[in-house]
Scaffold this motif. Structure first.
Motif, mmCIF file in Angstrom:
data_model
loop_
_atom_site.group_PDB
_atom_site.id
_atom_site.type_symbol
_atom_site.label_atom_id
_atom_site.label_comp_id
_atom_site.label_asym_id
_atom_site.label_seq_id
_atom_site.Cartn_x
_atom_site.Cartn_y
_atom_site.Cartn_z
ATOM 1 N N GLN A 93 0.825 -1.197 0.000
ATOM 2 C CA GLN A 93 0.000 0.000 0.000
ATOM 3 C C GLN A 93 0.857 1.244 0.000
ATOM 4 O OE1 GLN A 93 -2.785 0.311 3.288
ATOM 5 N NE2 GLN A 93 -4.182 1.518 2.046
ATOM 6 N N VAL A 94 0.455 2.172 -0.819
ATOM 7 C CA VAL A 94 1.072 3.483 -0.903
ATOM 8 C C VAL A 94 0.095 4.487 -0.292
ATOM 9 C CG1 VAL A 94 1.890 5.264 -2.484
ATOM 10 C CG2 VAL A 94 2.344 2.858 -2.980
ATOM 11 N N PRO A 95 0.587 5.483 0.430
ATOM 12 C CA PRO A 95 -0.329 6.483 1.030
ATOM 13 C C PRO A 95 -1.281 7.068 -0.005
ATOM 14 C CG PRO A 95 1.868 6.782 1.894
ATOM 15 C CD PRO A 95 1.982 5.726 0.825
ATOM 16 N N GLY A 96 -2.552 7.087 0.351
ATOM 17 C CA GLY A 96 -3.544 7.655 -0.545
ATOM 18 C C GLY A 96 -4.112 6.686 -1.555
ATOM 19 N N ALA A 123 6.503 1.044 -1.160
ATOM 20 C CA ALA A 123 5.230 0.877 -0.468
ATOM 21 C C ALA A 123 5.474 0.240 0.896
ATOM 22 C CB ALA A 123 4.298 -0.024 -1.279
ATOM 23 N N VAL A 124 4.427 0.172 1.675
ATOM 24 C CA VAL A 124 4.440 -0.664 2.865
ATOM 25 C C VAL A 124 3.913 -2.033 2.439
ATOM 26 C CG1 VAL A 124 3.541 -1.020 5.187
ATOM 27 C CG2 VAL A 124 4.107 1.290 4.400
ATOM 28 N N TYR A 125 4.659 -3.056 2.741
ATOM 29 C CA TYR A 125 4.306 -4.413 2.332
ATOM 30 C C TYR A 125 3.732 -5.168 3.535
ATOM 31 C CZ TYR A 125 6.465 -3.850 -2.206
ATOM 32 O OH TYR A 125 6.757 -3.433 -3.490
#
Length: 124
Positions: A40-43, A93-95
């Protein structure tokens, strides 16, 4: 209760490789769970990256990572890994590691347990 803990994130340059790991614990028989990685990427919404069947005999990948990322698991050690090669800036991203016990053909769906995530930054 299923607990998932990711590790291995960090800062790398484009073209580099990185290996993420997820350790599962708690009241679960790991070998009965399908596992997956999302990011996930912010937004933006969380997106599917890769999934692996409980038995390890089937995998699925997002088109954006096919040929670069490899998901694997070790049912003896209750771990799932994501080998990421030729990383691109857009892989930043956060994985998240995810687990499910539902028996579905599509490895992208219906995950009920999630880790806290590990940050991957790809930057020159």
């Amino acid at each position: 209760q299923v607990r998932l803990e990711e590790s291995g994130g960090g800062l790398v340059q484009p073209g580099d490789s990185l290996r993420l790991s997820c350790a599962a614990s708690g009241r679960m028989l790991f070998s009965r769970y399908d596992m997956a990685w999302f990011r996930q990427v912010p937004g933006k919404e969380r997106e599917f990256v890769a999934g692996i069947r409980f038995s390890g005999d089937a995998t699925m990948y997002a088109d954006s990572v096919k040929g670069r990322f490899t998901i694997s698991r070790d049912n003896a050690k209750n771990t799932v890994s994501l080998e990421m090669n030729n990383l691109k800036v857009e892989d930043r991203a956060v994985y998240y590691c995810a687990a499910r016990v539902k028996m579905l053909q599509d490895l992208r769906l219906a995950y009920s347990s999630w880790g806290q995530g590990t940050q991957v930054i790809v930057s020159s």
